[in-house]
Design a protein around this motif. Structure first.
Motif, PDB file in Angstrom:
ATOM      1  N   ALA A  88      -4.725   0.979  -5.617  1.00 34.92           N
ATOM      2  CA  ALA A  88      -5.801   2.377  -6.405  1.00 34.92           C
ATOM      3  C   ALA A  88      -4.524   2.899  -6.160  1.00 34.92           C
ATOM      4  N   TYR A  89      -3.720   3.843  -5.085  1.00 36.26           N
ATOM      5  CA  TYR A  89      -3.274   4.554  -5.531  1.00 36.26           C
ATOM      6  C   TYR A  89      -1.785   4.534  -5.859  1.00 36.26           C
ATOM      7  N   MET A  90      -1.525   3.005  -5.422  1.00 43.91           N
ATOM      8  CA  MET A  90      -0.045   2.982  -6.540  1.00 43.91           C
ATOM      9  C   MET A  90      -0.828   3.110  -7.885  1.00 43.91           C
ATOM     10  N   ARG A  91      -1.623   2.588  -8.513  1.00 46.36           N
ATOM     11  CA  ARG A  91      -1.875   2.476 -10.001  1.00 46.36           C
ATOM     12  C   ARG A  91      -1.910   4.100 -10.831  1.00 46.36           C
ATOM     13  N   LYS A  92      -2.406   5.152  -9.534  1.00 45.75           N
ATOM     14  CA  LYS A  92      -2.427   5.971 -10.333  1.00 45.75           C
ATOM     15  C   LYS A  92      -1.212   6.598  -9.975  1.00 45.75           C
ATOM     16  N   HIS A  93      -1.181   6.492  -9.072  1.00 48.27           N
ATOM     17  CA  HIS A  93       0.453   7.204  -9.428  1.00 48.27           C
ATOM     18  C   HIS A  93       1.660   7.047  -9.182  1.00 48.27           C
ATOM     19  N   TYR A  94       2.011   5.518 -10.081  1.00 45.02           N
ATOM     20  CA  TYR A  94       2.646   5.167 -10.501  1.00 45.02           C
ATOM     21  C   TYR A  94       3.885   5.824 -10.742  1.00 45.02           C
ATOM     22  N   ARG A  95       3.681   6.798 -11.918  1.00 48.75           N
ATOM     23  CA  ARG A  95       4.858   7.593 -12.670  1.00 48.75           C
ATOM     24  C   ARG A  95       5.359   8.515 -11.593  1.00 48.75           C
ATOM     25  N   GLU A  96       5.219   9.218 -10.332  1.00 49.91           N
ATOM     26  CA  GLU A  96       5.488   9.442  -9.191  1.00 49.91           C
ATOM     27  C   GLU A  96       6.193   8.878  -7.891  1.00 49.91           C
ATOM     28  N   SER A  97       7.243   8.969  -7.112  1.00 45.98           N
ATOM     29  CA  SER A  97       8.032   8.849  -6.378  1.00 45.98           C
ATOM     30  C   SER A  97       6.450   8.088  -5.051  1.00 45.98           C
ATOM     31  N   ILE A  98       7.106   7.489  -4.658  1.00 46.40           N
ATOM     32  CA  ILE A  98       6.327   6.850  -4.112  1.00 46.40           C
ATOM     33  C   ILE A  98       6.808   6.375  -2.740  1.00 46.40           C
ATOM     34  N   THR A  99       6.925   6.326  -1.527  1.00 47.78           N
ATOM     35  CA  THR A  99       7.235   6.061  -0.726  1.00 47.78           C
ATOM     36  C   THR A  99       5.870   5.213   0.578  1.00 47.78           C
ATOM     37  N   ALA A 100       6.635   4.182   1.107  1.00 47.78           N
ATOM     38  CA  ALA A 100       5.881   3.552   2.684  1.00 47.78           C
ATOM     39  C   ALA A 100       4.860   4.606   3.482  1.00 47.78           C
ATOM     40  N   GLN A 101       6.443   5.631   3.814  1.00 46.29           N
ATOM     41  CA  GLN A 101       5.806   6.257   4.568  1.00 46.29           C
ATOM     42  C   GLN A 101       4.202   7.172   4.494  1.00 46.29           C
ATOM     43  N   GLU A 102       4.535   7.276   2.879  1.00 44.07           N
ATOM     44  CA  GLU A 102       3.200   8.262   2.224  1.00 44.07           C
ATOM     45  C   GLU A 102       2.175   7.958   1.593  1.00 44.07           C
ATOM     46  N   LEU A 103       2.687   6.599   1.662  1.00 45.30           N
ATOM     47  CA  LEU A 103       1.415   5.999   1.464  1.00 45.30           C
ATOM     48  C   LEU A 103       0.446   5.259   2.327  1.00 45.30           C
TER      49      LEU A 103
END
Length: 295
Positions: A197-212
């Motif tokens: 759910a977090y990745m679907r909401k923020h997919y436009r942003e840069s996401i790393t495993a650590q940040e997740l």
């Protein structure tokens, strides 16, 4: 637990779906013998629905299948704003309502008639079960699948889109069936669901495993293990898949340039987006757009 038991083949088949909502006081419509199964999946709020003498409170993350041969009605208005998916499906095969559980998988007893049927290439049927009402084990996954079905409605007359819809619908049924499983796996499923759910909401942003991990307050290794178990892929693979799916939607519904689409779905470089898209779909973004524009 009431279960809808289908004899297959033929498999139940998808017809149409959508997203609807009610404001406070809104009430589910009253209908009788509509002729199709109606799956309701609540995203937020709560629906109050009755079927014949049975009443249900379908809260967030819950699902109910209304039968095609029954009277359905709203038992009261919504207390808060409520949004829900509806999905119509049907089967040309036989089905029944039962509270009996199918036997656990294991060696089947020898049946001479069945073996003769197999050797003569006759159709061998079996039963599948889905709960009529259930709290979904993995609501985020079901939301994602139905979102993809809705997106494909825009390509309704495409043969390949219809095929994809049927495949997605079978996975929806599998998710419903899996939700009848014991609750021991619920914490891991919840972790996977929160990550997705977090990745679907923020997919436009840069996401790393650590940040997740920091956002969800779980160790990245645990998140990866949960995602692998329930989604069959690592978190970053899931994120890539979702970005590609969103790109496909933009390719079909807009005339944006490839570079703009790449940026809108979270890619810094158009060339890298094209490379990832081609690897995932076996065709470039431009050719994908052409195929569905002129197919």
């Amino acid at each position: 637990m009431n279960r809808l038991q289908f004899t297959v083949p033929p498999l139940p088949h998808y017809m149409l779906c959508g997203l609807s909502s009610y404001g406070p006081g809104g009430r589910h419509v009253s209908r009788r013998n509509v002729g199709v199964f109606d799956l309701l999946v609540v995203r937020e709020g709560c629906l109050y629905v009755g079927e014949e003498e049975q009443t249900y409170e379908i809260g967030e993350g819950c699902a109910l299948i209304l039968r095609p041969d029954s009277h359905h009605y709203g038992t009261k208005g919504c207390d808060v704003h409520t949004s829900y998916y509806w999905l119509h499906f049907q089967t040309t095969g036989s089905w029944t309502l039962t509270d009996d559980e199918l036997p656990r998988s294991g060696p089947e007893p020898y049946d001479e008639k069945r073996m003769q049927a197999l050797w003569s290439y006759a159709t061998h049927t079996f039963q599948i079960q889905v709960p009529q009402f259930v709290r979904l084990l993995h609501p985020g996954k079901v939301d994602e699948l139905i979102d993809q079905l809705i997106q494909l409605n825009h390509s309704f007359y495409s043969g390949s889109a219809k095929w994809n819809q049927q495949a997605l619908f079978q996975e929806v049924l599998r998710q419903l069936s899996a939700s009848m499983a014991p609750a021991e796996s619920a914490p891991a499923a919840a972790c996977a669901d929160q990550a997705a759910a977090y990745m679907r909401k923020h997919y436009r942003e840069s996401i790393t495993a650590q940040e997740l991990g920091e956002r969800l307050n779980f160790h990245p290794v645990y998140i990866a293990r949960c995602m692998q178990r329930y989604y069959g892929c690592a978190p970053m693979e899931y994120l890539m898949h979702h970005r590609i799916e969103q790109a496909k939607l933009l390719l079909l519904q807009t005339d944006h340039t490839i570079a703009r689409i790449a940026e809108e779905v979270g890619f810094n470089q158009a060339a890298y987006f094209t490379s990832c898209f081609t690897k995932a779909e076996g065709i470039s973004p431009r050719k994908y757009r052409q195929r569905f524009s002129y197919g």
